[in-house]
Structure formats: structure tokens, C-alpha cells
Design an enzyme around this catalytic site. Structure first.
Site, PDB file in Angstrom:
ATOM      1  CG  ASP A 120      -1.014  -5.162  -2.118  1.00  0.00           C
ATOM      2  OD1 ASP A 120      -1.538  -4.729  -1.072  1.00  0.00           O
ATOM      3  OD2 ASP A 120      -1.667  -5.815  -2.970  1.00  0.00           O
ATOM      4  CB  SER A 121      -0.998  -0.684   1.595  1.00  0.00           C
ATOM      5  OG  SER A 121      -0.068  -1.183   2.539  1.00  0.00           O
ATOM      6  CG  ASP A 162       0.075  -8.057   0.617  1.00  0.00           C
ATOM      7  OD1 ASP A 162      -0.526  -9.133   0.455  1.00  0.00           O
ATOM      8  OD2 ASP A 162      -0.502  -6.955   0.732  1.00  0.00           O
ATOM      9  CE  LYS A 192      -2.128  -8.948   3.270  1.00  0.00           C
ATOM     10  NZ  LYS A 192      -3.011  -8.814   2.084  1.00  0.00           N
ATOM     11  CD  GLU A 241      -5.757  -8.510  -1.618  1.00  0.00           C
ATOM     12  OE1 GLU A 241      -6.652  -8.457  -2.495  1.00  0.00           O
ATOM     13  OE2 GLU A 241      -5.124  -7.513  -1.239  1.00  0.00           O
ATOM     14  CD  GLU A 274      -8.644  -4.293   3.856  1.00  0.00           C
ATOM     15  OE1 GLU A 274      -7.737  -5.123   3.604  1.00  0.00           O
ATOM     16  OE2 GLU A 274      -8.634  -3.113   3.443  1.00  0.00           O
TER      17      GLU A 274
HETATM   18  O1  KIV Z   1      -1.467  -4.155   1.792  1.00  0.00           O
HETATM   19  C1  KIV Z   1      -1.822  -3.979   2.957  1.00  0.00           C
HETATM   20  O2  KIV Z   1      -1.368  -3.068   3.639  1.00  0.00           O
HETATM   21  C2  KIV Z   1      -2.812  -4.904   3.510  1.00  0.00           C
HETATM   22  C3  KIV Z   1      -3.331  -4.608   4.873  1.00  0.00           C
HETATM   23  C4  KIV Z   1      -4.242  -3.467   4.835  1.00  0.00           C
HETATM   24  C5  KIV Z   1      -3.952  -5.804   5.492  1.00  0.00           C
HETATM   25  O3  KIV Z   1      -3.177  -5.829   2.860  1.00  0.00           O
END
Ligand code: KIV
Length: 292
Positions: free
Chosen positions: A50-51, A89, A119, A121, A189
Site C-alpha cells: 500500500d506504499s 497488501d 499481507k 498489518e 519493520e
Molecule cells: O506497503 C509496503 O510497501 C510495505 C513494505 C514496506 C513492507 O508494507
């Protein structure tokens, strides 16, 4: 073994890396062209993070990213991945409302996006139950502890976590709990290297570090940080392997100058008609013959 000869990366093959010393290589990916390069180079995990909200879409943090945006970027990455494992994510508020909402959205990553896993969190008791629910539905989960960017408000900014023994013990406990809940691996992280080392040696699933020192079973990095593709702030843990910001600025600047001065496009980069066709074009259209 060259990248071409490597077999497909699977959930069992990632789990089997634990303790072998063969590090897991992961990078974030958001589009077909770059993901194809990473896959061909032999990256193990492509995370559609989600970055993307920050590096591609220009949001201030990851919170505004929507499920539709995530799915739109997961599809091309999945099409590019011939060998790599693709992880989608779960964005903020895509799993916070209910078990049903989390299942439906995780299912979209697999069915619509073509991802192999998701993924998620956090490791609160509620999150642990969600990990169990997704795993029970055959959706593999990559967990994420330490600095979890979707909790940036609670942390009061992007800060290193686990710097006190009490906080470190809490994160180590969370790592054990996500393993127990069924996660196949764990992103750790922005914690001190000592904390990541303790986590790595005390759980049976691979740890994938970002800003967590050298002792994890693998590493992950945001692609745009790796290749220096933005002019903004970079955290201490980022190692920049290229400076594409400079390369792109230079190329675009020279294109701008060439267009303005008329140097581009030149003859080499233009198409031409055959001379006869060009002459006829200049002469104008044939007049229609008179009827007798
Ligand atoms: O969203 C992302 O890019 C991440 C990574 C930094 C692990 O969660």
C-alpha cells in the site's frame, strides 16, 4: 542456477528457507514493466504494497489507498510474475470492520488480482483471529509487526519501534502470536537489529526485515527507494542502488530543450512518403473527368 532455471516460488518454498541461510529477496512492485524485470532477475516475493499510495499516487501516507487501487496494481504484477510469489497488501479499512469484510477483500486479491497471498498489518487479538480466519479459508497471510504504517497516527509518526526492553518484548510476543495464528512469514519493520535477531531466532516462520538489521531471514525494500526515484526524504535504512530521479530529470530536460529548439524530431526519427506519392500529394487531388 540462473533466474530462468529457478522453480516457481511457493508458500512452502518460502517457509522451507527458514534457518537455511538462503535469504528471501523481496521488493515492492506496482506495475507490469518493472515487475517483469524483478521476476526475471530472480526476486522471490513481489509485494504490491500500500506504499503505492505514497510513491505512485502522491498521498501523504498509506491511509487513503483503496481496495480498487490495490487490485488495479496487483493484476499487472501478477501477470508479470512467472516465478515470484505475489503478495497483495490489505489497505487501511479493508479488514477493520468485520471478519466478513476481511475475507471478502482478501478474496478479491486472490480471485481478481491474481495474488498468491495477502499481507495484513498488526497483531492485536482481533487481528490474530483475522489471520486464523483467512488461513482457514486457504488465503495465505504474510503478517507485519514493528512499525506498521497504517497505525502512523497511534505511533505519532514513522518512528523506530521496540527501542525499550518492554516494547521490544511486546513485539517479540506479537511475532510469536502471528506464527501461532498461521501466518506463513512475517515482515518486521523499523526495529533495532537486536530485536529482529531475537524474533528471528525465536519463531519457526521466516522474518522479512525492512529497517530491522541483517539477522532476518530475508529483506524487503520499497522499489522507488531502492532506485532513487523520488526527491523526498529517505529513511536511514534505505540503501539506494541507483538514482533514477537524476537520470529521468536529465532525459526529460534534454527532450524539453530539443522540442523547444526544433532539434527533435529530426529526419532519423520521422517517416517519409515515397517521392512519387509526395509529388502527387503536392499536386492536389485528380479532377473528375467530364461526362460525355
Ligand atoms: O506497503 C509496503 O510497501 C510495505 C513494505 C514496506 C513492507 O508494507
Amino acid at each position: 542456477m540462473t533466474a530462468n532455471e529457478q522453480p516457481r516460488v511457493t508458500i512452502p518454498s518460502i517457509r522451507a528457507r527458514k534457518g537455511t541461510g538462503e535469504k528471501i529477496v523481496s521488493i515492492t512492485a506496482y506495475d507490469y514493466a518493472i515487475a517483469s524485470i524483478m521476476d526475471a532477475v530472480g526476486v522471490d516475493i513481489l509485494l504490491v504494497g500500500d506504499s503505492l499510495g505514497m510513491v505512485l499516487l502522491g498521498y501523504e501516507n498509506t491511509l487513503p489507498v483503496t481496495m480498487d487501487e490495490m487490485i488495479d496494481h496487483t493484476k499487472p504484477v501478477a501477470r508479470a510474475a512467472r516465478k515470484a510469489l505475489v503478495v497483495g497488501d490489505m489497505p487501511f479499512m479493508s479488514y477493520h470492520l468485520s471478519k466478513e469484510q476481511a475475507l471478502a477483500n482478501a478474496g478479491r486479491f486472490i480471485k481478481e488480482g491474481g495474488a498468491d497471498a495477502v499481507k495484513m498489518e498488526g497483531a492485536s487479538p482481533r487481528r490474530l483471529r483475522l489471520i486464523e480466519t483467512l488461513v482457514e479459508a486457504d488465503i495465505p497471510v504474510l503478517a507485519h509487526v514493528g512499525l506498521t504504517p497504517q497505525s502512523v497516527g497511534r505511533f505519532g509518526g514513522f518512528k523506530v519501534q521496540g527501542t525499550t526492553p518492554e516494547d521490544a518484548r511486546r513485539i517479540i510476543g506479537e511475532a510469536r502470536a502471528v506464527e501461532k495464528a498461521g501466518a506463513f512469514a512475517l515482515v518486521v519493520e523499523c526495529v533495532p537489529a537486536e530485536v529482529a535477531a531475537e524474533i528471528t531466532s525465536s519463531i519457526g516462520i521466516p522474518t522479512i526485515g525492512i529497517g530491522a538489521g541483517p539477522h532476518c531471514d530475508g529483506q524487503i525494500i520499497v522499489f522507488h527507494d531502492l532506485v532513487g526515484c523520488h526527491g523526498g526524504y529517505l529513511p536511514k535504512f534505505v540503501k539506494m542502488y541507483a538514482y533514477l530521479h537524476g537520470v529521468i530529470s536529465d532525459a526529460v530536460g534534454r527532450y524539453r530543450d530539443d522540442v523547444r529548439s526544433g532539434v527533435f524530431p529530426d529526419d532519423e526519427h520521422s517517416y517519409h512518403m515515397k517521392p512519387e506519392a509526395a509529388r502527387r500529394l503536392k499536386r492536389g487531388p485528380k479532377k473528375a473527368g467530364k461526362r460525355t
